[in-house]
Design a protein around this motif. Structure first.
Motif, PDB file in Angstrom:
ATOM      1  N   HIS A 289       0.807  -1.217   0.000  1.00  0.00           N
ATOM      2  CA  HIS A 289       0.000   0.000   0.000  1.00  0.00           C
ATOM      3  C   HIS A 289       0.833   1.257   0.000  1.00  0.00           C
ATOM      4  CE1 HIS A 289      -3.607   2.421   0.820  1.00  0.00           C
ATOM      5  NE2 HIS A 289      -4.237   1.413   0.276  1.00  0.00           N
ATOM      6  N   ASP A 434      -6.296   9.200   1.934  1.00  0.00           N
ATOM      7  CA  ASP A 434      -7.750   9.073   1.985  1.00  0.00           C
ATOM      8  C   ASP A 434      -8.234   7.713   1.505  1.00  0.00           C
ATOM      9  OD1 ASP A 434      -8.284  11.538   3.033  1.00  0.00           O
ATOM     10  OD2 ASP A 434      -8.539  12.526   1.096  1.00  0.00           O
ATOM     11  N   SER A 435      -7.462   7.062   0.651  1.00  0.00           N
ATOM     12  CA  SER A 435      -7.935   5.852  -0.003  1.00  0.00           C
ATOM     13  C   SER A 435      -8.274   4.745   0.984  1.00  0.00           C
ATOM     14  CB  SER A 435      -6.883   5.363  -1.007  1.00  0.00           C
ATOM     15  OG  SER A 435      -5.696   4.984  -0.332  1.00  0.00           O
ATOM     16  N   ASP A 436      -7.638   4.732   2.151  1.00  0.00           N
ATOM     17  CA  ASP A 436      -7.926   3.672   3.119  1.00  0.00           C
ATOM     18  C   ASP A 436      -8.348   4.216   4.477  1.00  0.00           C
ATOM     19  OD1 ASP A 436      -5.579   4.771   3.917  1.00  0.00           O
ATOM     20  OD2 ASP A 436      -4.341   3.041   3.460  1.00  0.00           O
ATOM     21  N   TYR A 585     -13.897   8.655  -1.249  1.00  0.00           N
ATOM     22  CA  TYR A 585     -13.094   7.701  -2.016  1.00  0.00           C
ATOM     23  C   TYR A 585     -13.869   6.399  -2.107  1.00  0.00           C
ATOM     24  CZ  TYR A 585      -8.796   5.628  -3.833  1.00  0.00           C
ATOM     25  OH  TYR A 585      -7.853   5.046  -4.638  1.00  0.00           O
ATOM     26  N   HIS A 587     -13.559   2.750  -3.698  1.00  0.00           N
ATOM     27  CA  HIS A 587     -12.624   1.819  -4.334  1.00  0.00           C
ATOM     28  C   HIS A 587     -13.252   1.104  -5.520  1.00  0.00           C
ATOM     29  CE1 HIS A 587      -9.232   1.909  -1.450  1.00  0.00           C
ATOM     30  NE2 HIS A 587     -10.167   2.276  -0.595  1.00  0.00           N
ATOM     31  N   VAL A 590     -12.605   3.155  -8.744  1.00  0.00           N
ATOM     32  CA  VAL A 590     -11.236   3.578  -9.069  1.00  0.00           C
ATOM     33  C   VAL A 590     -10.624   2.619 -10.078  1.00  0.00           C
ATOM     34  CG1 VAL A 590      -8.936   3.941  -8.143  1.00  0.00           C
ATOM     35  CG2 VAL A 590     -10.924   4.658  -6.833  1.00  0.00           C
TER      36      VAL A 590
END
Length: 590
Positions: A289, A434-436, A585, A587, A590
């Motif tokens: 990640h 921000d993605s996780d 965000y 997922h 994306v």
């Protein structure tokens, strides 16, 4: 003379001992003990002791010596050799005393004392507070670290940053809401009390000038913490006891030379995270990640084929190894990268020139085998000379809250830092964070339900790519008590999970704490308002001008400019909101 070559049972009148037990003595011997027949005849006692022919003076442990340690021979309390009237008694006692001394020496040397395992003390370490480049010398700033409420301000009289307890001794108002007065003192805005850089109260407006000097009382002082600036970051020691005033002379924060090396350029920033310290470090140590976005600026070694394709399809096998796990952290290794964790806050990894050069040379090994210059030592390649670091400072704030300071020094591609402003780099970095953000907050609550000590039972981590995460959990459980020590301020329970809008919020978690992003936010807001004003002014001017004054081409141009300015202002408004306020965000999209 009688010579004893084996264990001999003797009845001996032990006048110097108080009821000694039966003791098995060491088998091996170096010095022979001999008694005359007269000495043997005179020995009479109901106590039984085993006397070896020789005394073991070696350091080799044996079960006999351990047994004798459990039941040691007591020392004489009131009698000495001179109390015995005959030489025979005195000689016998001397020889037994020699046995006892040698036997005790054998016991002491053969038994190894247990070494107490070193434990990590959360309140005996330096903690980063903020990057100096993002601090404002004009106003005090409130921060929380390790559950402690702090106020950071610039003391121009001492030309140094100060960290105080964010509480006025008068009525406990937060000093971070105060100001720096004209004399360079920190002033509480509630009642105007003023404090110098040493924490002493220098002025109380309500105290009569001809009355007692109440401001000089120790109760009027503010707790001050030791501070230092290193690698461009302000650090503090979380103990205001005066005995730690000069702690910097005994212990310093972890130092990374590349952060101060003028041959490197660096990108740095900070953000308050919506999850706790343990989850933050785990996420950064996860090779699948955040940190491995760094691969985008490091050329892939030729030995790795189709790296981008493998990453898009869900990753690839990664070989990570954790080495030297100790109370102060651990080190690790992965392909071209070295990993280091300095407990509790500093984790970084970097490209190792030796590993990079080795990967490059391995790809041409077959070609060199048939080359006439195969044995000629080659200079380092351009790839091996390029070095970059990813440095993370992970700060425990409170249960369910943490702060991340990052710095990415490198010695190549320097022109980017001089052309691209810092806030534009932060757009991509905030997007990665921000993605996780949300699912890590949920994950943290699940960890809390199972208990920190049961992490290894609940999580299935069979592959080597999780070695760093497992190593951190091992360090946390083995040395640091399984979780952050909040000094009794918190029970350890997590706050409830907030809505997504609050989790993904950027303005209060980053923009107000970043000088570059805050400046860009203000400038872009001015630009948005200006575009709207130009659009409205153009339409208004066109409406006021008579129809025959301007040609159709000019009127069309004015209308076009007005429409474009209005459209640009709307796009800019959306960009400002998405970049500096909130961006969800998803997922799946994306």
């Amino acid at each position: 003379m009688i010579h004893f070559h084996s264990y001999t049972r003797l009845h001996f009148n032990f006048l110097t001992f108080n009821n000694p037990p039966i003791l098995p003595l060491p088998r091996s011997a170096q010095t022979r003990i001999r008694f005359t027949p007269m000495e043997v005849a005179r020995i009479s006692s109901p106590h039984l002791i085993l006397i070896p022919t020789t005394v073991n003076r070696t350091l080799t442990p044996n079960p006999y010596s351990l047994a004798s340690n459990r039941n040691p021979l007591p020392r004489s309390r009131s009698r000495s050799f001179s109390n015995f009237k005959t030489p025979t008694h005195r000689n016998a006692i001397r020889k037994c005393e020699l046995l006892r001394t040698a036997m005790a020496s054998d016991v002491v040397t053969s038994e190894r004392p247990e070494v107490e395992e070193e434990k990590f003390d959360w309140f005996a370490e330096w903690y980063p507070v903020m990057p100096v480049c993002d601090l404002d010398k004009k106003v005090p700033i409130g921060k929380k670290v390790l559950g402690l409420d702090l106020v950071v301000w610039w003391d121009r009289n001492e030309n140094a940053w100060k960290v105080f307890d964010d509480s006025c001794p008068h009525r406990l108002a937060p000093l971070s809401e105060g100001r720096i007065d004209q004399w360079g003192r920190l002033q509480c805005v509630y009642h105007g009390w003023c404090f110098n850089g040493s924490g002493d109260c220098k002025f109380i407006p309500q105290a009569p000038p001809d009355g007692p000097p109440v401001h000089s009382s120790k109760k009027a002082c503010v707790a001050i913490y030791p501070t230092t600036v290193q690698n461009g970051i302000l650090w503090f020691w979380p103990n205001s006891d005066p005995k730690f005033k000069d702690i910097i002379l005994e212990k310093e924060p972890p130092f990374i030379p590349e952060l101060d090396d003028p041959s490197y350029v660096k990108l740095e920033g900070n953000r308050d995270m919506a999850y706790g310290y343990e989850i933050l470090i785990e996420n950064l140590m996860d090779p699948a990640h955040v940190p491995y976005a760094h691969y985008k600026i490091i050329p892939a070694p030729p030995s790795i084929k189709n790296r981008a394709t493998a990453d898009r399809e869900g990753g690839r096998p990664l070989e990570l190894v954790v080495e030297k796990l100790k109370a102060d952290g651990f080190v690790g290794r992965h392909e071209r990268l070295r990993h280091k964790f300095f407990a509790p806050c500093v984790y970084y990894f970097f490209t190792d020139p030796e590993l990079v050069q080795g990967n490059v040379e391995s790809s041409t090994k077959n070609d060199e085998a048939v080359s006439s210059t195969a044995n000629v030592k080659k200079p380092p390649t351009e790839i091996s000379q390029r070095r970059s670091f990813l440095v993370f400072f992970c700060i425990p704030v409170s249960p369910g809250k943490s702060r991340l300071i990052w710095a990415f020094p490198r010695n190549f591609g320097k022109w980017m830092n001089y052309i691209v402003p810092r806030w534009m780099f932060h757009i991509g970095q905030n997007l990665i964070l921000d993605s996780d953000m949300y699912f890590l907050r949920v994950e943290e609550h699940k960890y809390e339900e199972i208990g920190p000590s049961n992490w290894h039972k609940a999580c299935y981590v069979p592959v080597k790519s999780d070695a760093l995460v497992v190593g951190f959990r091992r360090w946390l459980n083995k040395y640091a008590g399984g979780r952050v020590d909040w000094g009794g301020k918190y029970s350890g329970s997590l706050p409830p999970i907030p809505p997504r809008e609050q989790v993904f919020e950027r303005y209060w978690s980053h923009v107000v704490n970043c000088k570059s992003c805050n400046g860009a936010y203000k400038a872009l807001n001015i630009a948005e308002v200006s575009l709207q004003a130009i659009s409205m002014a153009a339409i208004g001017a066109l409406a006021l001008i008579k129809h025959g004054v301007l040609s159709a081409t000019v009127r069309a141009t004015i209308v076009t400019v007005a429409i474009l300015c209005f459209a640009a202002s709307k796009w800019l408004s959306h960009f400002i909101h998405k970049t500096f306020h909130f961006q969800v965000y998803n997922h799946a999209l994306v």
